[in-house]
Design an enzyme around this catalytic site. Structure first.
Site, PDB file in Angstrom:
ATOM      1  N   CYS A 115       0.805  -1.216   0.000  1.00  0.00           N
ATOM      2  CA  CYS A 115       0.000   0.000   0.000  1.00  0.00           C
ATOM      3  C   CYS A 115       0.843   1.274   0.000  1.00  0.00           C
ATOM      4  CB  CYS A 115      -0.940   0.012   1.203  1.00  0.00           C
ATOM      5  SG  CYS A 115      -2.117  -1.355   1.202  1.00  0.00           S
ATOM      6  N   HIS A 251      -3.251   7.439   2.121  1.00  0.00           N
ATOM      7  CA  HIS A 251      -3.650   6.119   1.653  1.00  0.00           C
ATOM      8  C   HIS A 251      -5.062   5.867   2.147  1.00  0.00           C
ATOM      9  CE1 HIS A 251      -3.978   1.933   0.915  1.00  0.00           C
ATOM     10  NE2 HIS A 251      -3.737   1.551   2.149  1.00  0.00           N
ATOM     11  N   ASN A 281     -10.073   0.054  -0.265  1.00  0.00           N
ATOM     12  CA  ASN A 281      -8.611   0.095  -0.206  1.00  0.00           C
ATOM     13  C   ASN A 281      -8.061  -0.459  -1.522  1.00  0.00           C
ATOM     14  OD1 ASN A 281      -5.878  -0.279   0.266  1.00  0.00           O
ATOM     15  ND2 ASN A 281      -6.148  -1.114   2.321  1.00  0.00           N
TER      16      ASN A 281
END
Length: 324
Positions: A115, A251, A281
Site C-alpha cells: 500500500c 492512503h 482500499n
C-alpha cells in the site's frame, strides 16, 4: 539558488466498470452494509472484469495522465508501476504498460511496497529526475486486489477494491525554497519484523497464489503512529509544519485510520481528501486515485501544499511533501 525539482504536470485515473456495493457481501459472509460502513467508511468498490489485468488498468490511467499533461508516450523517458498484483511473476507490469502505450524507448520497472508502493515509486522518480537519469516519468499505482481475496474472510474481503491512478512527473527548475512547485521532500521506512500482520500466504516458492491475511487491530495500531510520524518528518525536511498544509492525501485504507492520523498531525478533516467510501482500499493505487479525484473535484489546485502518506505490508511506510 536554482535547484532541480520534479513537478507533477498531469494526473489521471481509471476504475473498472463493475461497482460492488456493500450489500453484495451480505449473502457471502456474515456482514451487513452498516457493519462495513461503521468499521471502514467504505460504501462501495470496483472490481476488475474477468480477463482485465493490472497492466490494463494502469495503461488506462497512464493515458488519462498523459492527456491531462498534453503529452504522448513518446514524450516520456520511463514508466514506474507500483503494484503488488502484477499480471505475471515476470515480466513487470510496467513493461506491459510500456507496450500498451506503444512506447519502445526508455525503461520500465515495478516497485513493490504494497500500500506504500506509490509513495516509494514517486520518491524513486523524484530521485531519478533530480539526478538527471530521466526528464519525464510516468508513475502509476495499479492493483487488482480482488484476485487475492479470501471470500470467506469478512475481515479482509470487504475492504479492498481495484483501480489505478497515474501522474506524469517532469524535471523543472526551482528556487530551492518551500514555495517551489514539485516534490519538496520524501521519507521512506520499512521494518520486516512486522511482516506477519499483513501479508499474502502464497508466492512463487510455495507455488500458490495465496490470499491476503491481516491482523486488523495491529495494523491500525502501527498505522496511526507511523503515518503521523512520517508525515511530520517529511514536513520537517521541507522546513514546514502542519499549518502550511492545504491538503493531506492519505492512503485510503480505512476512515478511522485517516481520522486518527490527521488528528494526531493536528490537521482537521476538512483539509483531507477522502475517497475510501467509493473505492475501498486499492493499495498502491489509492493515493494517485485520490490525487486525480481530488483535482477533478476542485479540491486540489495549482500551488497547494500536499502531504501524501501510506503504510503497507512489510511493514513499509512513507510520505511525500509536494506543491501542486
Amino acid at each position: 539558488m536554482s535547484v532541480t525539482r520534479a513537478q507533477i504536470v498531469g494526473v489521471g485515473h481509471y476504475l473498472p466498470e463493475r461497482v460492488v456495493e456493500n450489500s453484495w457481501f451480505e449473502d457471502k459472509v456474515e456482514t451487513t452494509d452498516e457493519w462495513i460502513r461503521s468499521r471502514s467508511g467504505i460504501e462501495r468498490r470496483h472490481f476488475a472484469a474477468d480477463g482485465e489485468t493490472t497492466s490494463d488498468l494502469a495503461a488506462h490511467a497512464a493515458r488519462a495522465a498523459l492527456a491531462d499533461a498534453g503529452l504522448g508516450a513518446d514524450d516520456v523517458d520511463a514508466v514506474i508501476v507500483a503494484t503488488s498484483t502484477p499480471d505475471l511473476t515476470f515480466p513487470s507490469a510496467a513493461t506491459m504498460v510500456q507496450d500498451k502505450l506503444g512506447m519502445s524507448h526508455g525503461f520500465a520497472f515495478d516497485v513493490q511496497a504494497v500500500c506504500a508502493g506509490f509513495v516509494f515509486a514517486l520518491s524513486t522518480a523524484n530521485a531519478m529526475i533530480v539526478s538527471g537519469q530521466a526528464r519525464r516519468i510516468l508513475v502509476i499505482g495499479s492493483e487488482t486486489f480482488s484476485k487475492i481475496m479470501d471470500w470467506t474472510d469478512r475481515g479482509t474481503c470487504v475492504l479492498f477494491g481495484d483501480g489505478a491512478g497515474a501522474v506524469v512527473v517532469e524535471r523543472a527548475e526551482g528556487e530551492g525554497t518551500s514555495d517551489d512547485r514539485g516534490i519538496l521532500s520524501t521519507d521512506l521506512n520499512s521494518d520486516g519484523r512486522h511482516r506477519d500482520i499483513l501479508y499474502v500466504d502464497g508466492g512463487v516458492s510455495t507455488q500458490t497464489t495465496g490470499y491476503l491475511r491481516m491482523e486488523g487491530r495491529e495494523v491500525f495500531r502501527h498505522a496511526v503512529d507511523k503515518l503521523a510520524r512520517t508525515a511530520h518528518t517529511a514536513l520537517e525536511k521541507a522546513g514546514l509544519d502542519a499549518d502550511a498544509v492545504d491538503w493531506v492525501v492519505p492512503h485510503q485504507a480505512n476512515i478511522r485510520i485517516i481520522k486518527a492520523t490527521t488528528q494526531k498531525m493536528g490537521i482537521s478533516m476538512d483539509r483531507v481528501v477522502v475517497t475510501v467510501q467509493d473505492h475501498g482500499n486499492t493499495s498502491a493505487a489509492s493515493i494517485p486515485l485520490a490525487l486525480s479525484v481530488g483535482r477533478d473535484r476542485g479540491q486540489i489546485k495549482r500551488g497547494d501544499l500536499l502531504v501524501t502518506e501510506a503504510i503497507g505490508g512489510g511493514l513499509t511506510w512513507g510520505s511525500v511533501v509536494l506543491r501542486w
